[in-house]
Motif scaffolding. Sequence first.
Motif, PDB file in Angstrom:
ATOM      1  N   VAL A 160      -8.419   0.785  10.427  1.00 32.09           N
ATOM      2  CA  VAL A 160      -7.680   0.593   9.179  1.00 32.09           C
ATOM      3  C   VAL A 160      -6.429  -0.218   9.479  1.00 32.09           C
ATOM      4  O   VAL A 160      -5.578   0.207  10.271  1.00 32.09           O
ATOM      5  CB  VAL A 160      -7.305   1.941   8.545  1.00 32.09           C
ATOM      6  N   SER A 161      -6.310  -1.378   8.882  1.00 36.39           N
ATOM      7  CA  SER A 161      -5.168  -2.250   9.107  1.00 36.39           C
ATOM      8  C   SER A 161      -4.389  -2.418   7.815  1.00 36.39           C
ATOM      9  O   SER A 161      -4.942  -2.830   6.794  1.00 36.39           O
ATOM     10  CB  SER A 161      -5.632  -3.616   9.627  1.00 36.39           C
ATOM     11  N   GLY A 162      -3.111  -2.081   7.880  1.00 35.87           N
ATOM     12  CA  GLY A 162      -2.245  -2.289   6.729  1.00 35.87           C
ATOM     13  C   GLY A 162      -1.286  -3.442   6.927  1.00 35.87           C
ATOM     14  O   GLY A 162      -0.486  -3.745   6.045  1.00 35.87           O
ATOM     15  N   GLU A 163      -1.360  -4.101   8.088  1.00 34.06           N
ATOM     16  CA  GLU A 163      -0.431  -5.181   8.406  1.00 34.06           C
ATOM     17  C   GLU A 163      -1.102  -6.541   8.473  1.00 34.06           C
ATOM     18  O   GLU A 163      -0.505  -7.541   8.110  1.00 34.06           O
ATOM     19  CB  GLU A 163       0.255  -4.897   9.754  1.00 34.06           C
ATOM     20  N   GLU A 164      -2.335  -6.582   8.963  1.00 38.43           N
ATOM     21  CA  GLU A 164      -3.012  -7.856   9.193  1.00 38.43           C
ATOM     22  C   GLU A 164      -4.260  -7.960   8.315  1.00 38.43           C
ATOM     23  O   GLU A 164      -4.857  -6.951   7.936  1.00 38.43           O
ATOM     24  CB  GLU A 164      -3.404  -7.990  10.669  1.00 38.43           C
ATOM     25  N   SER A 165      -4.652  -9.178   8.037  1.00 39.01           N
ATOM     26  CA  SER A 165      -5.863  -9.420   7.260  1.00 39.01           C
ATOM     27  C   SER A 165      -7.087  -9.375   8.166  1.00 39.01           C
ATOM     28  O   SER A 165      -6.981  -9.336   9.394  1.00 39.01           O
ATOM     29  CB  SER A 165      -5.776 -10.787   6.570  1.00 39.01           C
ATOM     30  N   GLN A 166      -8.262  -9.396   7.558  1.00 35.32           N
ATOM     31  CA  GLN A 166      -9.498  -9.368   8.336  1.00 35.32           C
ATOM     32  C   GLN A 166      -9.629 -10.620   9.207  1.00 35.32           C
ATOM     33  O   GLN A 166     -10.120 -10.550  10.337  1.00 35.32           O
ATOM     34  CB  GLN A 166     -10.693  -9.247   7.389  1.00 35.32           C
ATOM     35  N   GLN A 167      -9.191 -11.754   8.685  1.00 34.10           N
ATOM     36  CA  GLN A 167      -9.274 -12.991   9.453  1.00 34.10           C
ATOM     37  C   GLN A 167      -8.362 -12.947  10.679  1.00 34.10           C
ATOM     38  O   GLN A 167      -8.739 -13.421  11.760  1.00 34.10           O
ATOM     39  CB  GLN A 167      -8.914 -14.193   8.574  1.00 34.10           C
ATOM     40  N   GLN A 168      -7.171 -12.373  10.524  1.00 28.05           N
ATOM     41  CA  GLN A 168      -6.261 -12.264  11.664  1.00 28.05           C
ATOM     42  C   GLN A 168      -6.835 -11.362  12.744  1.00 28.05           C
ATOM     43  O   GLN A 168      -6.760 -11.670  13.942  1.00 28.05           O
ATOM     44  CB  GLN A 168      -4.907 -11.724  11.192  1.00 28.05           C
TER      45      GLN A 168
ATOM     46  N   ASP B  33      -3.422   1.337  11.679  1.00 22.13           N
ATOM     47  CA  ASP B  33      -2.444   0.371  12.178  1.00 22.13           C
ATOM     48  C   ASP B  33      -1.732  -0.280  10.987  1.00 22.13           C
ATOM     49  O   ASP B  33      -2.296  -1.154  10.324  1.00 22.13           O
ATOM     50  CB  ASP B  33      -3.159  -0.686  13.029  1.00 22.13           C
ATOM     51  N   SER B  34      -0.513   0.079  10.698  1.00 21.01           N
ATOM     52  CA  SER B  34       0.229   1.164  11.318  1.00 21.01           C
ATOM     53  C   SER B  34       0.523   2.222  10.270  1.00 21.01           C
ATOM     54  O   SER B  34       0.360   1.989   9.070  1.00 21.01           O
ATOM     55  CB  SER B  34       1.536   0.630  11.909  1.00 21.01           C
ATOM     56  N   ILE B  35       1.009   3.382  10.707  1.00 21.87           N
ATOM     57  CA  ILE B  35       1.258   4.488   9.795  1.00 21.87           C
ATOM     58  C   ILE B  35       2.407   4.170   8.845  1.00 21.87           C
ATOM     59  O   ILE B  35       2.482   4.706   7.738  1.00 21.87           O
ATOM     60  CB  ILE B  35       1.547   5.770  10.611  1.00 21.87           C
ATOM     61  N   GLN B  36       3.296   3.233   9.228  1.00 20.00           N
ATOM     62  CA  GLN B  36       4.417   2.868   8.350  1.00 20.00           C
ATOM     63  C   GLN B  36       3.981   2.077   7.125  1.00 20.00           C
ATOM     64  O   GLN B  36       4.754   1.952   6.180  1.00 20.00           O
ATOM     65  CB  GLN B  36       5.460   2.052   9.125  1.00 20.00           C
ATOM     66  N   THR B  37       2.780   1.520   7.134  1.00 19.57           N
ATOM     67  CA  THR B  37       2.322   0.716   5.994  1.00 19.57           C
ATOM     68  C   THR B  37       1.482   1.517   5.019  1.00 19.57           C
ATOM     69  O   THR B  37       1.132   1.001   3.952  1.00 19.57           O
ATOM     70  CB  THR B  37       1.488  -0.469   6.502  1.00 19.57           C
ATOM     71  N   ILE B  38       1.137   2.766   5.340  1.00 18.01           N
ATOM     72  CA  ILE B  38       0.279   3.585   4.495  1.00 18.01           C
ATOM     73  C   ILE B  38       1.148   4.382   3.529  1.00 18.01           C
ATOM     74  O   ILE B  38       2.189   4.922   3.901  1.00 18.01           O
ATOM     75  CB  ILE B  38      -0.597   4.530   5.334  1.00 18.01           C
ATOM     76  N   ALA B  39       0.698   4.461   2.262  1.00 15.61           N
ATOM     77  CA  ALA B  39       1.439   5.196   1.235  1.00 15.61           C
ATOM     78  C   ALA B  39       0.463   5.997   0.387  1.00 15.61           C
ATOM     79  O   ALA B  39      -0.678   5.579   0.156  1.00 15.61           O
ATOM     80  CB  ALA B  39       2.244   4.237   0.354  1.00 15.61           C
ATOM     81  N   SER B  40       0.920   7.150  -0.066  1.00 17.49           N
ATOM     82  CA  SER B  40       0.117   8.008  -0.929  1.00 17.49           C
ATOM     83  C   SER B  40       0.607   7.901  -2.369  1.00 17.49           C
ATOM     84  O   SER B  40       1.812   7.787  -2.618  1.00 17.49           O
ATOM     85  CB  SER B  40       0.206   9.461  -0.450  1.00 17.49           C
TER      86      SER B  40
END
Length: 461
Positions: A126-134, A177-184
């Motif tokens: 799970v990526s909250g910082e980068e796109s699939q292409q990156q 990646d990373s926990i700082q980008t996830i929100a509920s």
Amino acid sequence: MAVKVKTIYFCNNCGAESSKWVGKCPACGEWNTYVEEKVATKPAKTMTSFGSDEDGKKRVMPIKISEIKTENQPRIQLPSGELNRVLGGGLVPGSIILVGGEPGIGKSTLILQNVLRIRSRKVLYVSGEESQQQLKMRADRICEGNIDCECYIVCDTSLESIFTSINNFNPDLVVVDSIQTIASDALDSSAGSVGQVRECAAALLKYAKQSNTPVILIGHINKEGSIAGPKVLEHIVDAVLQFEGDRHYMYRILRGIKNRFGSTSEMGIYEMTHYGLREVTNPSEMLLSQKEDSLSGVAIGVTLEGVRPFLIEAQALVSTAAYGTAQRSVTGFDGKRMNMLLAVLEKRVGFKLAQKDVFLNIAGGLKVNDPALDLAVICSILSSNVDMPIKKGICMSGEVGLSGEIRQVTRIEQRIGEAEKLGFSTMIIPKNNLKGVNTSKLGIQLVEVSKVEEAFRYLFG
């Protein structure tokens, strides 16, 4: 009933909470660390009968410890041997691991190159910082275009949406990646706030324990550790791994800060290359300079990190104070301990260093806390002071006491074996430190000393 929203203040440093803002945190003592958060709270449930609540859910009853059945589940072996050792032998099923470090240090690269080499398990990244292409570009660089694994990528920052993907996919390993980008959606605060980070981590912990699926969290932290990172999450997760190093240099160090399934004294060393992180299996070769000429102010010490011995180079420079007041500069070693060793040299041995600048550096960028490095530190300082190099092939290990005695160190047999393996001919060790050690098969000369003067006499005549 309607959900109530209330305001709570959280400490950025330790995660403590308060109903009102305070200047100094009563838990950790830091100033100006409290931030405001809005928290949605549900009405308290009332008990209807013994052993159940108003929803009819059965409560967990106490059980005698002798009646608890345990199952020895095999650990999940990751491709990186260094990472397995720091974890205590591999990844425990149902555990939640936090890999923390400064932004750009290489945390995502470390985890991604490990999950890309796992063949027999499904991995949800799970990526909250980068796109699939990156991520695909980084994976192609790490695997050199040869990607053959069961790693699936989802780019999302909503906790509820992530759990939907987890339930539909049913992975064997989850990486966030990373926990700082996830929100509920249950909280009104933004992603990266103390409340969001803590609530999202708690939800992932509940999933890991119930499904017996390991979860790896990647968290950012600044130099003070005051932004919602490992300092807030360390009470929730099972293990905290700190990824250290200067991003301008090639070497990285992985340390275990907290580990419920292993020792916290282990350390892994990596080298950052164009194709990812390469394991450094023999750190002694990395930490020793490959020079031909002997230079003054250099001494080789045999230190221990956890149960892993390695040789390290202590470099010292002693010069006359140019501005009247003597300077003391230390890199990679405890500055207060160096001042203590300088006082021992002046009081017990008679070397006057009060009016001289002393600069000490531990080569390789490591920070060493092993007291067995004391002898190498004072020998390097004296070597620079008298401008006489220590002969090649000599290493040493010993703790220096306040009266100038050389105290015994632990695991002396492992230290001697490491020095012999690297081709050193002589090793200075504390006296009576060889009790119970078979020295008949050793191919290295051992010089036992009981005081600092004896070591100096052997090295400099």
